[in-house]
Scaffold this motif. Structure first.
Motif, PDB file in Angstrom:
ATOM      1  N   PRO A   1       0.804  -1.215   0.000  1.00  0.00           N
ATOM      2  CA  PRO A   1       0.000   0.000   0.000  1.00  0.00           C
ATOM      3  C   PRO A   1       0.839   1.267   0.000  1.00  0.00           C
ATOM      4  CG  PRO A   1      -0.501  -1.401   1.900  1.00  0.00           C
ATOM      5  CD  PRO A   1       0.719  -1.954   1.251  1.00  0.00           C
ATOM      6  N   GLY A   2       0.343   2.219  -0.701  1.00  0.00           N
ATOM      7  CA  GLY A   2       0.952   3.546  -0.763  1.00  0.00           C
ATOM      8  C   GLY A   2      -0.028   4.423  -1.492  1.00  0.00           C
ATOM      9  N   GLY A   3       0.288   5.684  -1.593  1.00  0.00           N
ATOM     10  CA  GLY A   3      -0.596   6.565  -2.352  1.00  0.00           C
ATOM     11  C   GLY A   3      -0.158   6.557  -3.799  1.00  0.00           C
ATOM     12  N   ALA A   4      -1.117   6.533  -4.697  1.00  0.00           N
ATOM     13  CA  ALA A   4      -0.761   6.578  -6.110  1.00  0.00           C
ATOM     14  C   ALA A   4      -1.024   7.969  -6.664  1.00  0.00           C
ATOM     15  CB  ALA A   4      -1.558   5.546  -6.895  1.00  0.00           C
ATOM     16  N   VAL A   5      -0.051   8.482  -7.379  1.00  0.00           N
ATOM     17  CA  VAL A   5      -0.217   9.777  -8.044  1.00  0.00           C
ATOM     18  C   VAL A   5      -1.124   9.569  -9.249  1.00  0.00           C
ATOM     19  CG1 VAL A   5       1.003  11.689  -9.156  1.00  0.00           C
ATOM     20  CG2 VAL A   5       2.174  10.265  -7.450  1.00  0.00           C
ATOM     21  N   GLU A   6      -2.111  10.447  -9.411  1.00  0.00           N
ATOM     22  CA  GLU A   6      -2.994  10.302 -10.564  1.00  0.00           C
ATOM     23  C   GLU A   6      -2.611  11.242 -11.689  1.00  0.00           C
ATOM     24  OE1 GLU A   6      -7.413   9.948 -10.867  1.00  0.00           O
ATOM     25  OE2 GLU A   6      -7.120   8.934  -8.924  1.00  0.00           O
ATOM     26  N   ARG A   7      -2.602  10.714 -12.902  1.00  0.00           N
ATOM     27  CA  ARG A   7      -2.317  11.533 -14.081  1.00  0.00           C
ATOM     28  C   ARG A   7      -3.427  11.328 -15.093  1.00  0.00           C
ATOM     29  NH1 ARG A   7       3.177   9.233 -14.150  1.00  0.00           N
ATOM     30  NH2 ARG A   7       4.509  10.501 -12.819  1.00  0.00           N
ATOM     31  N   THR A   8      -3.635  12.320 -15.924  1.00  0.00           N
ATOM     32  CA  THR A   8      -4.685  12.209 -16.938  1.00  0.00           C
ATOM     33  C   THR A   8      -4.060  12.073 -18.319  1.00  0.00           C
ATOM     34  OG1 THR A   8      -6.025  13.647 -15.579  1.00  0.00           O
ATOM     35  CG2 THR A   8      -6.779  13.308 -17.833  1.00  0.00           C
ATOM     36  N   LEU A   9      -4.583  11.134 -19.079  1.00  0.00           N
ATOM     37  CA  LEU A   9      -4.169  10.993 -20.479  1.00  0.00           C
ATOM     38  C   LEU A   9      -5.372  11.363 -21.344  1.00  0.00           C
ATOM     39  CD1 LEU A   9      -2.462   7.469 -20.388  1.00  0.00           C
ATOM     40  CD2 LEU A   9      -1.273   9.645 -20.703  1.00  0.00           C
ATOM     41  N   THR A  10      -5.177  12.214 -22.312  1.00  0.00           N
ATOM     42  CA  THR A  10      -6.300  12.592 -23.165  1.00  0.00           C
ATOM     43  C   THR A  10      -6.300  11.706 -24.405  1.00  0.00           C
ATOM     44  OG1 THR A  10      -5.975  14.827 -22.371  1.00  0.00           O
ATOM     45  CG2 THR A  10      -7.474  14.544 -24.249  1.00  0.00           C
ATOM     46  N   LEU A  11      -7.290  10.816 -24.441  1.00  0.00           N
ATOM     47  CA  LEU A  11      -7.379   9.878 -25.554  1.00  0.00           C
ATOM     48  C   LEU A  11      -7.756  10.607 -26.839  1.00  0.00           C
ATOM     49  CD1 LEU A  11      -9.282   6.737 -24.177  1.00  0.00           C
ATOM     50  CD2 LEU A  11      -6.990   6.787 -25.149  1.00  0.00           C
ATOM     51  N   PRO A  12      -7.121  10.238 -27.951  1.00  0.00           N
ATOM     52  CA  PRO A  12      -7.552  10.835 -29.219  1.00  0.00           C
ATOM     53  C   PRO A  12      -8.937  10.307 -29.603  1.00  0.00           C
ATOM     54  CG  PRO A  12      -5.920   9.113 -29.609  1.00  0.00           C
ATOM     55  CD  PRO A  12      -6.028   9.278 -28.116  1.00  0.00           C
ATOM     56  N   THR A  13      -9.664  11.047 -30.421  1.00  0.00           N
ATOM     57  CA  THR A  13     -10.962  10.575 -30.913  1.00  0.00           C
ATOM     58  C   THR A  13     -10.721   9.368 -31.813  1.00  0.00           C
ATOM     59  OG1 THR A  13     -11.546  12.887 -30.999  1.00  0.00           O
ATOM     60  CG2 THR A  13     -13.085  11.359 -32.033  1.00  0.00           C
ATOM     61  N   VAL A  14     -11.557   8.341 -31.642  1.00  0.00           N
ATOM     62  CA  VAL A  14     -11.395   7.134 -32.451  1.00  0.00           C
ATOM     63  C   VAL A  14     -11.952   7.383 -33.856  1.00  0.00           C
ATOM     64  CG1 VAL A  14     -12.064   4.703 -32.687  1.00  0.00           C
ATOM     65  CG2 VAL A  14     -11.513   5.633 -30.428  1.00  0.00           C
ATOM     66  N   ASP A  15     -11.186   6.970 -34.868  1.00  0.00           N
ATOM     67  CA  ASP A  15     -11.656   7.052 -36.244  1.00  0.00           C
ATOM     68  C   ASP A  15     -12.524   5.828 -36.526  1.00  0.00           C
ATOM     69  OD1 ASP A  15     -12.017   6.919 -38.958  1.00  0.00           O
ATOM     70  OD2 ASP A  15      -9.893   7.164 -39.481  1.00  0.00           O
ATOM     71  N   PRO A  16     -13.827   6.019 -36.738  1.00  0.00           N
ATOM     72  CA  PRO A  16     -14.720   4.860 -36.876  1.00  0.00           C
ATOM     73  C   PRO A  16     -14.474   4.044 -38.143  1.00  0.00           C
ATOM     74  CG  PRO A  16     -15.915   6.894 -37.276  1.00  0.00           C
ATOM     75  CD  PRO A  16     -14.549   7.293 -36.839  1.00  0.00           C
ATOM     76  N   THR A  17     -13.667   4.578 -39.078  1.00  0.00           N
ATOM     77  CA  THR A  17     -13.380   3.768 -40.266  1.00  0.00           C
ATOM     78  C   THR A  17     -12.197   2.822 -40.034  1.00  0.00           C
ATOM     79  OG1 THR A  17     -11.836   5.340 -41.271  1.00  0.00           O
ATOM     80  CG2 THR A  17     -14.191   5.611 -41.794  1.00  0.00           C
ATOM     81  N   THR A  18     -11.499   2.994 -38.913  1.00  0.00           N
ATOM     82  CA  THR A  18     -10.348   2.125 -38.663  1.00  0.00           C
ATOM     83  C   THR A  18     -10.527   1.301 -37.384  1.00  0.00           C
ATOM     84  OG1 THR A  18      -9.115   3.763 -37.390  1.00  0.00           O
ATOM     85  CG2 THR A  18      -8.822   3.805 -39.775  1.00  0.00           C
ATOM     86  N   SER A  19     -11.708   1.350 -36.797  1.00  0.00           N
ATOM     87  CA  SER A  19     -11.931   0.660 -35.533  1.00  0.00           C
ATOM     88  C   SER A  19     -13.292  -0.011 -35.520  1.00  0.00           C
ATOM     89  CB  SER A  19     -11.877   1.679 -34.396  1.00  0.00           C
ATOM     90  OG  SER A  19     -10.858   1.340 -33.523  1.00  0.00           O
ATOM     91  N   ALA A  20     -13.340  -1.220 -34.964  1.00  0.00           N
ATOM     92  CA  ALA A  20     -14.627  -1.918 -34.878  1.00  0.00           C
ATOM     93  C   ALA A  20     -15.394  -1.407 -33.665  1.00  0.00           C
ATOM     94  CB  ALA A  20     -14.409  -3.418 -34.779  1.00  0.00           C
ATOM     95  N   ARG A  21     -16.693  -1.176 -33.881  1.00  0.00           N
ATOM     96  CA  ARG A  21     -17.540  -0.702 -32.798  1.00  0.00           C
ATOM     97  C   ARG A  21     -18.152  -1.905 -32.069  1.00  0.00           C
ATOM     98  NH1 ARG A  21     -19.914   4.465 -32.398  1.00  0.00           N
ATOM     99  NH2 ARG A  21     -19.305   5.020 -34.503  1.00  0.00           N
ATOM    100  N   VAL A  22     -18.159  -1.842 -30.740  1.00  0.00           N
ATOM    101  CA  VAL A  22     -18.798  -2.901 -29.960  1.00  0.00           C
ATOM    102  C   VAL A  22     -20.237  -2.467 -29.701  1.00  0.00           C
ATOM    103  CG1 VAL A  22     -18.728  -4.241 -27.819  1.00  0.00           C
ATOM    104  CG2 VAL A  22     -16.598  -3.412 -28.828  1.00  0.00           C
ATOM    105  N   THR A  23     -21.199  -3.161 -30.322  1.00  0.00           N
ATOM    106  CA  THR A  23     -22.580  -2.730 -30.176  1.00  0.00           C
ATOM    107  C   THR A  23     -23.303  -3.476 -29.059  1.00  0.00           C
ATOM    108  OG1 THR A  23     -23.255  -4.270 -31.898  1.00  0.00           O
ATOM    109  CG2 THR A  23     -22.803  -2.010 -32.588  1.00  0.00           C
ATOM    110  N   ASP A  24     -22.711  -4.583 -28.630  1.00  0.00           N
ATOM    111  CA  ASP A  24     -23.338  -5.343 -27.547  1.00  0.00           C
ATOM    112  C   ASP A  24     -22.266  -6.195 -26.874  1.00  0.00           C
ATOM    113  OD1 ASP A  24     -25.337  -6.384 -25.911  1.00  0.00           O
ATOM    114  OD2 ASP A  24     -25.741  -8.059 -27.278  1.00  0.00           O
ATOM    115  N   ARG A  25     -22.375  -6.357 -25.562  1.00  0.00           N
ATOM    116  CA  ARG A  25     -21.417  -7.159 -24.814  1.00  0.00           C
ATOM    117  C   ARG A  25     -22.153  -8.095 -23.879  1.00  0.00           C
ATOM    118  NH1 ARG A  25     -15.993  -5.008 -24.505  1.00  0.00           N
ATOM    119  NH2 ARG A  25     -16.254  -2.813 -25.016  1.00  0.00           N
ATOM    120  N   ARG A  26     -21.742  -9.341 -23.821  1.00  0.00           N
ATOM    121  CA  ARG A  26     -22.326 -10.276 -22.859  1.00  0.00           C
ATOM    122  C   ARG A  26     -21.182 -10.934 -22.113  1.00  0.00           C
ATOM    123  NH1 ARG A  26     -24.202 -10.005 -27.641  1.00  0.00           N
ATOM    124  NH2 ARG A  26     -22.980 -11.733 -28.415  1.00  0.00           N
ATOM    125  N   ALA A  27     -21.176 -10.779 -20.814  1.00  0.00           N
ATOM    126  CA  ALA A  27     -20.090 -11.349 -20.013  1.00  0.00           C
ATOM    127  C   ALA A  27     -20.125 -12.870 -20.122  1.00  0.00           C
ATOM    128  CB  ALA A  27     -20.235 -10.921 -18.562  1.00  0.00           C
TER     129      ALA A  27
END
Lengths: 321, 266
Positions: free
Chosen positions: A161-187
């Protein structure tokens, strides 16, 4: 100490155990830095547990798109985190998703990729077990940053245990022509039994079980141990049991403390998926069945006589417990 | 405009036989191995062929089969041609011996780029030798295609793919526009056998053999070929020695329980 990035496996609410194992592995190489890829608010729910298991920092890569697209957001997040922190290595779980993320990241960064490590030392030498346990291989990255996938269960989680420093990463917008969209998920339907690859005891049935009904005997023995049920390819191909329970070269590789093979002859493809089990028990009517030759305890006999008796003995023993 | 489908296939050692690593360089000993078209690739090819048949009414589909490997890989290509694919690309270059996941993916991606206007790249989700299960995802990344991997059900319609993905984490429904890369699992279909007619026809179908200089004409050195990892040692697992063997006389179940209790496994 340099950072070692760990890709966090989570379901949005909880961190998967395999991530705590990665944090323990990462500590051998540097300061574990967790990377959380998820919808806004995810990191806040997870960072406490990540810190408890040794994360020194937590990178939050959050976006509404993170769960909407397959794999790509995690690759983008790690690529960003690598460029910002120049880590000593990146670790991901050797799962389907983890392996795909790691390999795509390595390709983008010209990094050195080592997959399915079962051990890792401070100098970055990785141990792998290949061909279903036929060889133990030690490898090392010679060029570029190491990107390593670690087999779930290979490391023990360590509380640190210890304290974790938090940092933010700004994700780029996903290009929908190069990425598959997940329309439904079943565990995955977990049922009452442990997963095949995590179970301490696996009881598998083969063609000798004779039919789907016969698998009840296999299931009852597995349940007596609190274990998982597996099946050989012959049993799956014959329609006795669903494919996701197949153990072997084209199914899952298992390495439990105890593996019990009922009515399985032991084709080399099956042996490749289970021969690293600690103790192997085989029951087969055919004294020539190859699996009997590598079992620690082999019974030549009818599984329908032997297994129910064993089930009964185990149930009694565990009830006395 | 015909639809262009590329199927990626690999020749692998038969999993029904023992596989060994070479003593000198820790690479897979291919000389001693029985080499076969990896079964999962037959399913990828089958999916391409059944798509072609479905589309027949409205449009033509053209199937190119791509394989990287030594001379013998031609047999794997011919088998898919015999199943019904139209042409082959054989990437054959000694410098690719022992290529890792990343190099393999880069070379395959370069070969796919030589095919004009590709709509769909199909592959098996994992080969039985490497089992990294990652080459299709990397090829997708390199070609900037959506990765639609580990698919057990596929529909292609109106310029889009819809697929059912299945992994250890569960199932998901995926959607992506074409062009896309799809990798299939064992559940996708049952591959056809090549007919005699197909086998004869395959002998006349065109196969281009290319090497690294063809695929990367502008590279002054094949920089990506540099190995990024090194095997320090490969130790064969000692064979398991047989343990206790009993023949059931009615008491084996109980004896087995005693054994397992003694081993602290119950």
């Amino acid at each position: 100490m340099p950072d070692v990035l760990v890709l966090v496996d989570h379901d949005g609410e909880r961190v998967n155990k395999s991530t705590y194992e990665l944090l323990a592995a990462a500590r051998r190489l540097g300061d574990p830095a967790a990377v959380v890829v998820g919808t806004p608010g995810t990191t806040a729910r997870l960072s406490k547990s990540l810190a408890r298991y040794g994360a020194v920092s937590v990178h939050a890569a959050e976006s509404t798109e993170a769960a909407e697209f397959l794999v790509t957001p995690a690759v983008d997040a790690l690529e960003l985190a690598v460029r910002e922190t120049s880590p000593a290595a990146v670790l991901a779980s050797a799962t389907t998703d983890g392996g795909e993320v790691a390999a795509r990241l390595a390709a983008r960064l010209e990094a050195g990729l080592l997959i399915d490590a079962v051990d890792l030392d401070a100098s970055g030498v990785v141990t792998q077990i290949v061909f279903g346990g036929s060889y133990t291989v030690r490898s090392q990255v010679t060029r570029g940053m190491p990107v390593v996938t670690v087999r779930p269960g290979a490391f023990e989680p360590e509380e640190n245990p210890g304290g974790a420093v938090e940092r933010t990463l700004t994700l780029p917008t996903v290009d929908p022509t190069t990425s598959a969209r997940v329309t439904d998920r079943r565990a995955a339907t977990a049922g009452d039994r442990p997963g095949l690859t995590e179970a301490v005891v696996v009881v598998s049935g083969g063609r000798g079980v004779g039919g789907a009904d016969g698998f009840e005997v296999v299931e009852e023995l597995a349940d007596a141990f609190g274990g998982a049920v597996g099946a050989s390819r012959a049993a799956v191909d014959a329609g006795y049991y669903p494919h996701q329970f197949q153990v072997g070269q084209t199914g899952k590789s298992v390495s439990p403390q105890l593996y019990i093979a009922l009515g399985i002859s032991g084709a080399i493809q099956h042996l490749a998926g289970m021969q690293t089990s600690k103790t192997i028990v085989a029951v087969n009517k055919d004294p020539e069945a190859p699996i009997l030759d590598l079992a620690d305890y082999a019974v030549v006999g009818d599984l329908f006589a032997v297994a129910p008796r064993l089930t009964q003995e185990v149930a009694v023993r565990r009830a006395l417990g | 405009m015909p639809v262009n489908i590329v199927v990626l296939v690999k020749q692998v050692p038969d999993t029904g036989a023992e596989r060994t690593l070479s003593q000198t360089d820790h690479r897979l000993d291919r000389e001693d191995a029985d080499l076969v078209l990896d079964e999962i690739n037959e399913r990828a090819a089958e999916e391409a062929l059944s798509l072609k048949e479905t589309m027949k009414e409205t449009t033509d589909a053209h199937i190119t089969v791509v394989s990287m490997g030594p001379d013998s890989a031609l047999e794997a290509i011919r088998k898919v041609l015999a199943m019904g694919a139209d042409r082959g690309i054989h990437i054959c270059d000694d410098r690719l011996r022992g290529a890792d996941v990343l190099t393999t993916a880069k070379v395959l991606a370069a070969a796919v780029r030589t095919v004009e206007d590709v709509d769909l790249v199909l592959a098996g989700d994992t080969t039985t030798d490497g089992r990294a299960s990652a080459v299709p995802a990397v090829v997708a990344d390199l070609l900037a295609l959506p990765q639609v991997t580990h698919v057990r059900k596929l529909d292609v319609d109106a310029g889009r793919v819809r697929a059912e993905r299945e992994t250890e984490n569960g199932e998901a429904t995926l959607e992506a526009p074409l062009p896309a890369l799809v990798s299939v699992t064992e559940k996708i279909n049952e591959p056809r056998y090549p007919s005699f007619k197909g086998i004869m026809a395959a002998k006349k179908k065109p196969v281009d053999t290319v090497d690294l200089d063809d695929l990367f004409p502008d590279a002054d050195d094949a920089g990506f070929l540099v190995t990024r990892t090194r095997v320090l040692e490969a130790v064969p697992r000692p064979p398991r020695s047989a343990g206790t063997r009993v023949t059931d006389d009615g008491s084996a179940g109980r004896q087995l329980a005693v054994y397992l209790i003694a081993q602290k496994l119950v």
